[in-house]
Scaffold this motif. Structure first.
Motif, short mmCIF file in Angstrom:
data_model
loop_
_atom_site.label_atom_id
_atom_site.label_comp_id
_atom_site.label_asym_id
_atom_site.label_seq_id
_atom_site.Cartn_x
_atom_site.Cartn_y
_atom_site.Cartn_z
N ARG A 2 48.06 89.71 100.26
CA ARG A 2 49.42 89.18 100.37
C ARG A 2 49.43 87.92 101.24
O ARG A 2 50.09 86.93 100.92
CB ARG A 2 50.35 90.26 100.93
N CYS A 3 48.68 87.94 102.32
CA CYS A 3 48.59 86.76 103.19
C CYS A 3 47.95 85.59 102.47
O CYS A 3 48.39 84.45 102.61
CB CYS A 3 47.80 87.09 104.46
N LYS A 4 46.93 85.85 101.68
CA LYS A 4 46.28 84.78 100.92
C LYS A 4 47.26 84.14 99.94
O LYS A 4 47.28 82.93 99.78
CB LYS A 4 45.06 85.31 100.18
N ARG A 5 48.07 84.97 99.30
CA ARG A 5 49.10 84.42 98.40
C ARG A 5 50.07 83.55 99.19
O ARG A 5 50.50 82.50 98.72
CB ARG A 5 49.86 85.54 97.70
N GLY A 6 50.40 83.99 100.40
CA GLY A 6 51.29 83.21 101.24
C GLY A 6 50.69 81.87 101.63
O GLY A 6 51.38 80.86 101.66
N LEU A 7 49.39 81.85 101.90
CA LEU A 7 48.72 80.59 102.23
C LEU A 7 48.71 79.63 101.05
O LEU A 7 48.90 78.43 101.22
CB LEU A 7 47.29 80.86 102.70
N ARG A 8 48.50 80.16 99.87
CA ARG A 8 48.54 79.30 98.68
C ARG A 8 49.91 78.69 98.52
O ARG A 8 50.05 77.52 98.17
CB ARG A 8 48.15 80.09 97.44
N VAL A 48 53.75 91.58 106.11
CA VAL A 48 53.60 93.01 106.40
C VAL A 48 54.61 93.80 105.60
O VAL A 48 54.28 94.82 104.96
CB VAL A 48 53.74 93.29 107.91
N GLN A 49 55.85 93.35 105.60
CA GLN A 49 56.88 94.06 104.85
C GLN A 49 56.54 94.10 103.36
O GLN A 49 56.66 95.15 102.71
CB GLN A 49 58.24 93.41 105.08
N ASP A 50 56.13 92.97 102.80
CA ASP A 50 55.76 92.93 101.38
C ASP A 50 54.58 93.86 101.10
O ASP A 50 54.56 94.55 100.07
CB ASP A 50 55.39 91.51 100.96
N ALA A 51 53.61 93.87 101.99
CA ALA A 51 52.43 94.73 101.81
C ALA A 51 52.82 96.20 101.85
O ALA A 51 52.30 97.01 101.07
CB ALA A 51 51.38 94.42 102.88
N LEU A 52 53.74 96.56 102.72
CA LEU A 52 54.17 97.95 102.81
C LEU A 52 54.93 98.38 101.56
O LEU A 52 54.74 99.49 101.05
CB LEU A 52 55.02 98.17 104.06
#
Length: 100
Positions: free
Chosen positions: A77-83, A46-50
């Motif tokens: 951003r979440c998808k990148r985190g999952l990768r 969330v912070q990165d997305a903001l």
């Protein structure tokens, strides 16, 4: 109201941006939790997305579509985190079994 705040935020008004994103914080965190499964990772996403949304606000073509645009940034951003999680998985190996 959203479009007006987007216009103000584009001029560099941080309070306008805060007024845009503050009511969406809970929903953003729940979305990130559903995708990532970890509260810490969700908060980071969330912070990165903001931060990304603040930096890229000028690229938003339709201010009325702010919610969809922000959600898309968060999901990406979440998808990148999952990768990243997939590549960081560690396989435990029993050292005693290797020595024998």
């Amino acid at each position: 109201m959203v479009a007006e705040r987007v216009v103000l935020a584009r001029t560099g008004d941080p309070s306008a941006f805060e007024a845009l994103v503050e009511p969406r914080g809970g929903a953003m965190t729940r979305t990130a939790m559903a995708i990532l499964g970890s509260e810490a990772d969700a908060r980071d996403a969330v912070q990165d997305a903001l931060v990304m949304a603040w930096r890229e606000l000028a690229s938003l073509r339709e201010p009325e579509a702010f919610d969809a645009w922000l959600t898309r940034i968060l999901v990406n951003r979440c998808k990148r985190g999952l990768r990243g999680v997939a590549t960081r998985r560690i396989r435990e190996v029993d050292v005693d079994a290797l020595a024998g």
